[in-house]
Design an enzyme around this catalytic site. Sequence first.
Site, PDB file in Angstrom:
ATOM      1  CG  ASP A 134      -1.906   1.084   1.263  1.00  7.05           C
ATOM      2  OD1 ASP A 134      -2.342   1.500   0.180  1.00  7.05           O
ATOM      3  OD2 ASP A 134      -2.261   1.551   2.355  1.00  7.05           O
ATOM      4  CG  ASP A 153      -2.187   1.588   6.753  1.00  6.97           C
ATOM      5  OD1 ASP A 153      -2.850   1.393   5.705  1.00  6.97           O
ATOM      6  OD2 ASP A 153      -1.696   2.682   7.041  1.00  6.97           O
ATOM      7  CG  ASP A 170      -4.316  -2.275   2.749  1.00  2.33           C
ATOM      8  OD1 ASP A 170      -4.376  -2.113   1.523  1.00  2.33           O
ATOM      9  OD2 ASP A 170      -3.988  -1.389   3.541  1.00  2.33           O
TER      10      ASP A 170
END
Length: 880
Positions: free
Chosen positions: A320, A617, A621
């Site tokens: 990410d 996080d 995700d």
Amino acid sequence: MACEAVVEALDVSLEGGLSRSEVERRRGIWGKNEMPQLRARSAWRIFLAQFKSLIIALLGGAIIVALLYDDRVEAGAILVVLIVNASIGFITERQAERALDALRRATRSVVRVRREGREAIVDAEDLVPGDIVLLGAGDRIPADLRIISTANLWAEESALTGESAPVAKGASPVADEAPLAERHSMLYLGTIIVAGQGMGVVTATGAHTELGRIGRLVGQTAKESTPLERRLADLGRRLVMFVLAIAFIIFIAGWARGHPLPIMAEVAISLAVAAIPEGLPAVTTLILALGMLRMARERAIVRRLPAVETLGSVTVICTDKTGTLTENRMTAHSFYLSSGQIVEISHAQAAPADRLLERALLVCLLCNNASWHVDESGELRATGDPTEVALLEATRARGLPVERLRGRYRKVHEVPFDASTMYMITVHRADDDHWLVALKGAPAVILDLCSSRYDRQLVAHMLTPQEKECFLEANREMADRALRVLGLAEKIVAGASALEELDLTGGYTFIGFVGMIDPPRAGVTEAITRARLAGIRIIMLTGDQLNTACAIARELGIGTEHGLRALHARELRDVGWDRLAEIATATDVFARVSPEDKLRIVMALKAAREIVAVTGDGVNDAPALKAADVGIAMGMRGTEAAKEAADIILTDDNFATLVKAIEGGRTIYANITKFVHSMFSHNLSEVLAIFSAILGGLPLPLLPLQILWVNMITDVLPAFALAVEPPDPETMQRQPRPPRATLLSRRLLWLIVWQGAMLAALIVGAYLWALIQYGPGAHARTIALLALVAVQLGHMFNCRSRVQSAFHRLGHNRMIILALIISLGLQLLAIHLSPLATVLDLTPLAAADYVAVGLCFTLPIVIVETTKFIARLKKDHHAS
């Protein structure tokens, strides 16, 4: 839908809200506003998981066979091995679960609602669809809401969308097909209001929310076995076939030669025991546990032991952007002034000498509701909307006297930022005759409100269409560099006696643009470079815009020497699995991805036989984290859903920690192959020595319990010493091992075979000498046992490297010497401690016997060192 249509569809009054009875009725239909909890693994499940191995099953079979032949001592010894192995794994994994529990922060959430004609504070879990919710800055969104009205409302949605910048919210409808990050009329469970106020109506609660949909996606995602688990399972299958084949061949051969069946059954069991590496599960578990503890000191909590090694297998990291590669906080990066001048922001710079820059900073300060406060630690911190905090910090960094200027320019009026107007205006009274109107907002909107521009000396000039187009082009260039751009302008009015006399709709003087960015985290660029040198691809999966993602990726060094390959998630729609796998293996950045997109990309990479690590996080995700070969969540900023789905949690949220962990994983795997080399060549030497003795008509050289003693006590210690070998300096300069590679490669298998045969020859030679000297019996078997221990301890040094000398960097691993001393001490104890000597059927030896044993220790080193030296000479010759 329009606000009115939503309210009508949900059958609720904006003024009165729902009645108590209606709330109860709807709760009966929809249930409480709570998410199905992802429970941590129970202690008994963790314990039972330690027995899921074919090698463990093989040892269990050995216990049953031993009991059938009434050999309770042998059965008990193997059982102790299994319990010790399971206990090590259980304790370490249980500690990881407890560490994860310590990271959780359980909070009781309350919300302000309108019910039965008045406002009330209720538990968030009591909300039902149709409830009217009142929101303010700092509130966490308690359910999915359709916005009814707003006043400068901004929401931070990075946990759900992956986009770092706060999003302006409004009541106007959006298109049906709008992606999650662009649904400006909605607020979603798990996100946060960072500025302004608003009112919304609950449209979904609990498992029916957008967050609940992602939770279901996580639940539907199966967690596959790790590469190490697959390799050990493959090794177990090979062992089972090998052991059964050995036992069968010996049994048939002995029976054909006329030996009694019970005796041949006992001999076959002896060989089976010799072939089984009893210490393999225990040493593997212990090494992974040590790696787990080492990673915990490096600020990484490992929830599943095999994940330690899996990191070393990784070929692709899907990461990410927000909060992982970047800091997840806005920072003023640079100014593009109306004079054409570009000024980079630096905290080291003093007060601005440029009058135009000073004017831009003044607008940033005045058209701003962020403020300074002293926190509990005594540090000065800015609070407010993240964008305004960034501007306030920039003014302070450039040396402006913030409080004095705000005191001099007293704010008397404000037009809050609104999603429909895209600007904010503040009016300040400079003195009795002058008003200062500060304006900031979307660049194109600000330019449309301006009729003039400043030069560097603060002289106003008429703003021409050509100049406006030049400024818009500068805005586009800044946006292409991942900067979030705001336009700045002002109007100075003299002579007006009252606020009503001011015209706020136009006539402003353009000052310039300020570009803000979510800056890369410290150390990330270096970590990505190390990963790339190690042959690991980095793929960015983000909810941000494509140009923002590409700019950050270029700055961090993501991509190849051929450039950066980026793709918008909409191009993945209706793409088949085969094509998606091709795209995933050739693309560096995926922008505007949804949780489903991330999951599909990870699954496509795995289908392409990549070993995939996923970092993240946010709630968005979680599905990909669970589907990955190894999921890595952020411990500080990470959501609960991300932590629950992950195998490893980085408590410092640092991408660089992940790369260190990969190096540790590679070292662990290299060391596992070293002790597999050691154990299997040792066990093969035992099998061949016993097999040779039987074929040669010699008495049995080793008893089953003696074999078990060697395999568990003096074989495990050398294997453990090899398993803690320090990392090779070139570990992160090699390509990842092939994802489908087995622990027993052809080269390693050949080494095991010829070296096992060499060790067996030495053992049989020592036994023959003992038979000649002392005849059959305990004395000869004692020499055979010590010869077996000696060749294995000598071979321990050979297994440190397949290329380098046995003594290369020997001082870096003191465990080798310690293992040698302890193993020899245990053997002497077994001979001279009467109870143990009686159980193992051992007897004291003469001085000449120890000389023969000493040769058995030295010869394996001499032979293998000679072959290594010849191999190095050949390699040097070919290189020259």
